[in-house]
Motif scaffolding. Structure first.
Motif, PDB file in Angstrom:
ATOM      1  N   PHE A   1       0.838  -1.197   0.000  1.00 21.43           N
ATOM      2  CA  PHE A   1       0.000   0.000   0.000  1.00 21.43           C
ATOM      3  C   PHE A   1       0.876   1.251   0.000  1.00 21.43           C
ATOM      4  O   PHE A   1       1.801   1.384   0.795  1.00 21.43           O
ATOM      5  N   GLY A   2       0.609   2.146  -0.920  1.00 16.36           N
ATOM      6  CA  GLY A   2       1.319   3.411  -0.957  1.00 16.36           C
ATOM      7  C   GLY A   2       2.658   3.392  -1.677  1.00 16.36           C
ATOM      8  O   GLY A   2       3.395   4.372  -1.622  1.00 16.36           O
ATOM      9  N   LEU A   3       2.985   2.302  -2.344  1.00 15.48           N
ATOM     10  CA  LEU A   3       4.247   2.247  -3.088  1.00 15.48           C
ATOM     11  C   LEU A   3       4.159   3.100  -4.351  1.00 15.48           C
ATOM     12  O   LEU A   3       3.076   3.324  -4.883  1.00 15.48           O
ATOM     13  N   PRO A   4       5.288   3.543  -4.848  1.00 14.87           N
ATOM     14  CA  PRO A   4       5.286   4.294  -6.108  1.00 14.87           C
ATOM     15  C   PRO A   4       4.782   3.431  -7.257  1.00 14.87           C
ATOM     16  O   PRO A   4       4.892   2.202  -7.243  1.00 14.87           O
ATOM     17  N   LYS A   5       4.252   4.109  -8.260  1.00 11.33           N
ATOM     18  CA  LYS A   5       3.648   3.413  -9.398  1.00 11.33           C
ATOM     19  C   LYS A   5       4.643   2.513 -10.127  1.00 11.33           C
ATOM     20  O   LYS A   5       4.292   1.426 -10.557  1.00 11.33           O
ATOM     21  N   TYR A   6       5.891   2.938 -10.248  1.00 12.47           N
ATOM     22  CA  TYR A   6       6.855   2.126 -10.994  1.00 12.47           C
ATOM     23  C   TYR A   6       7.087   0.774 -10.331  1.00 12.47           C
ATOM     24  O   TYR A   6       7.362  -0.214 -11.009  1.00 12.47           O
ATOM     25  N   GLN A   7       6.977   0.706  -9.009  1.00 12.91           N
ATOM     26  CA  GLN A   7       7.143  -0.578  -8.327  1.00 12.91           C
ATOM     27  C   GLN A   7       5.904  -1.448  -8.499  1.00 12.91           C
ATOM     28  O   GLN A   7       6.005  -2.655  -8.699  1.00 12.91           O
TER      29      GLN A   7
END
Length: 76
Positions: A54-60
Motif C-alpha cells: 500500500f502506498g508504493l510508487p507506481k513504478y514498483q
C-alpha cells in the motif's frame, strides 16, 4: 528490508514459476491451467503483501502488474 529488494524477489520467483508452467502448458487443459495460474498468482503476489504494498510508487507496482499480465498470457 527495502521494498525494491522485496519486489525483485517476488518478480524473480514469479517469472521463474510462470516459465515452468509455460513449459507444461501443452499437457494441461484450459481449466487446469486457470486453476494453476490462479493458485500461483495468489500465493506469490497476494501472500501478506496487501499492507506492505500500500502506498508504493507506481513504478514498483507496475513491475508486479507485469507478472499478472504474463500470467494472463500463459492462460490465453
Amino acid at each position: 528490508m527495502r521494498m525494491n529488494v522485496h519486489i525483485d524477489k517476488i518478480c524473480s520467483k514469479a517469472f521463474r514459476g510462470l516459465y515452468n508452467i509455460r513449459q507444461i502448458r501443452k499437457f494441461l487443459t484450459a481449466q487446469s491451467t486457470k486453476t494453476l495460474i490462479h493458485a500461483f498468482v495468489s500465493s506469490h503476489l497476494d501472500y501478506c503483501n496487501a499492507r506492505l504494498l500500500f502506498g508504493l510508487p507506481k513504478y514498483q507496482l507496475d513491475r508486479l502488474q507485469k507478472v499478472q499480465n504474463a500470467a494472463a498470457r500463459v492462460i490465453f
